[in-house]
Design a protein around this motif. Structure first.
Motif, PDB file in Angstrom:
ATOM      1  N   TYR A  49     -18.338 -92.896 -11.553  1.00  0.00           N
ATOM      2  CA  TYR A  49     -18.117 -94.499 -11.158  1.00  0.00           C
ATOM      3  C   TYR A  49     -16.596 -94.323 -11.032  1.00  0.00           C
ATOM      4  O   TYR A  49     -15.791 -93.671 -11.699  1.00  0.00           O
ATOM      5  CB  TYR A  49     -18.454 -95.271 -12.691  1.00  0.00           C
ATOM      6  CG  TYR A  49     -19.888 -95.557 -12.812  1.00  0.00           C
ATOM      7  CD1 TYR A  49     -20.367 -96.555 -12.428  1.00  0.00           C
ATOM      8  CD2 TYR A  49     -20.767 -94.670 -13.531  1.00  0.00           C
ATOM      9  CE1 TYR A  49     -21.798 -96.803 -12.687  1.00  0.00           C
ATOM     10  CE2 TYR A  49     -21.957 -94.809 -13.946  1.00  0.00           C
ATOM     11  CZ  TYR A  49     -22.674 -95.928 -13.523  1.00  0.00           C
ATOM     12  OH  TYR A  49     -23.704 -96.030 -13.440  1.00  0.00           O
TER      13      TYR A  49
ATOM     14  N   GLU B 206     -27.535 -96.759  -1.888  1.00  0.00           N
ATOM     15  CA  GLU B 206     -27.597 -95.727  -0.686  1.00  0.00           C
ATOM     16  C   GLU B 206     -28.730 -95.027  -1.185  1.00  0.00           C
ATOM     17  O   GLU B 206     -28.967 -94.553  -2.298  1.00  0.00           O
ATOM     18  CB  GLU B 206     -26.544 -94.736  -0.958  1.00  0.00           C
ATOM     19  CG  GLU B 206     -25.138 -95.443  -0.319  1.00  0.00           C
ATOM     20  CD  GLU B 206     -23.544 -94.764  -0.559  1.00  0.00           C
ATOM     21  OE1 GLU B 206     -23.730 -93.745  -1.087  1.00  0.00           O
ATOM     22  OE2 GLU B 206     -22.783 -95.240  -0.179  1.00  0.00           O
TER      23      GLU B 206
ATOM     24  N   ARG C 139     -17.251 -97.491  -6.456  1.00  0.00           N
ATOM     25  CA  ARG C 139     -18.520 -96.741  -6.096  1.00  0.00           C
ATOM     26  C   ARG C 139     -19.154 -96.195  -7.614  1.00  0.00           C
ATOM     27  O   ARG C 139     -18.463 -96.246  -8.542  1.00  0.00           O
ATOM     28  CB  ARG C 139     -17.995 -95.317  -5.542  1.00  0.00           C
ATOM     29  CG  ARG C 139     -19.009 -94.258  -5.290  1.00  0.00           C
ATOM     30  CD  ARG C 139     -18.743 -93.086  -4.604  1.00  0.00           C
ATOM     31  NE  ARG C 139     -18.707 -93.500  -3.009  1.00  0.00           N
ATOM     32  CZ  ARG C 139     -19.670 -93.793  -2.337  1.00  0.00           C
ATOM     33  NH1 ARG C 139     -20.952 -93.675  -2.842  1.00  0.00           N
ATOM     34  NH2 ARG C 139     -19.752 -94.046  -0.836  1.00  0.00           N
TER      35      ARG C 139
ATOM     36  N   GLY D 285     -24.361 -96.465  -4.939  1.00  0.00           N
ATOM     37  CA  GLY D 285     -23.803 -97.169  -3.799  1.00  0.00           C
ATOM     38  C   GLY D 285     -22.455 -97.552  -4.120  1.00  0.00           C
ATOM     39  O   GLY D 285     -21.694 -96.982  -4.865  1.00  0.00           O
ATOM     40  N   THR D 286     -22.067 -98.300  -3.279  1.00  0.00           N
ATOM     41  CA  THR D 286     -20.776 -99.084  -3.386  1.00  0.00           C
ATOM     42  C   THR D 286     -20.591-100.674  -3.432  1.00  0.00           C
ATOM     43  O   THR D 286     -21.777-101.219  -3.318  1.00  0.00           O
ATOM     44  CB  THR D 286     -19.939 -98.591  -1.997  1.00  0.00           C
ATOM     45  OG1 THR D 286     -20.589 -99.243  -0.864  1.00  0.00           O
ATOM     46  CG2 THR D 286     -19.705 -97.146  -1.901  1.00  0.00           C
TER      47      THR D 286
ATOM     48  N   GLU E 172     -13.072-103.004  -5.680  1.00  0.00           N
ATOM     49  CA  GLU E 172     -13.808-102.168  -4.673  1.00  0.00           C
ATOM     50  C   GLU E 172     -14.293-100.890  -5.744  1.00  0.00           C
ATOM     51  O   GLU E 172     -13.371-100.686  -6.507  1.00  0.00           O
ATOM     52  CB  GLU E 172     -13.387-101.860  -3.384  1.00  0.00           C
ATOM     53  CG  GLU E 172     -12.325-100.957  -3.238  1.00  0.00           C
ATOM     54  CD  GLU E 172     -11.895-100.716  -2.043  1.00  0.00           C
ATOM     55  OE1 GLU E 172     -11.344 -99.514  -1.776  1.00  0.00           O
ATOM     56  OE2 GLU E 172     -11.897-101.275  -0.984  1.00  0.00           O
TER      57      GLU E 172
END
Length: 78
Positions: A18, A74, A43, A47-48, A41
């Motif tokens: 993370y 993802e 990850r 995913g993101t 933002e």
């Protein structure tokens, strides 16, 4: 008023994949919460994500994305 203001970028990262980056954070010590004044933002293993702001309940260990939140999942091959 027991608020700590951190101006500039902040990055959190964990050993299990993370990562979170934001900026300009206010930490209210008595309420045990955190709010960013800047975008966020990050990850995670799946995913993101990104959003305009974040708020976090430090005691409850939850993070909420606020404003134009986007999550991209993802697919992981087996």
């Amino acid at each position: 008023n027991e608020t700590v203001a951190v101006n500039g970028p902040i990055q959190f990262q964990s050993a299990n994949g993370y990562r979170l980056t934001t900026r300009d954070v206010d930490i209210r010590l008595q309420e045990r919460d955190l709010r960013s004044r800047g975008d966020v933002e990050g990850r995670m293993p799946t995913g993101t994500f990104r959003a305009d702001h974040l708020k976090a309940d430090l005691e409850g260990r939850t993070v909420t994305l606020e404003g134009n939140a986007r999550l991209r999942m993802e697919q992981v091959g087996r």
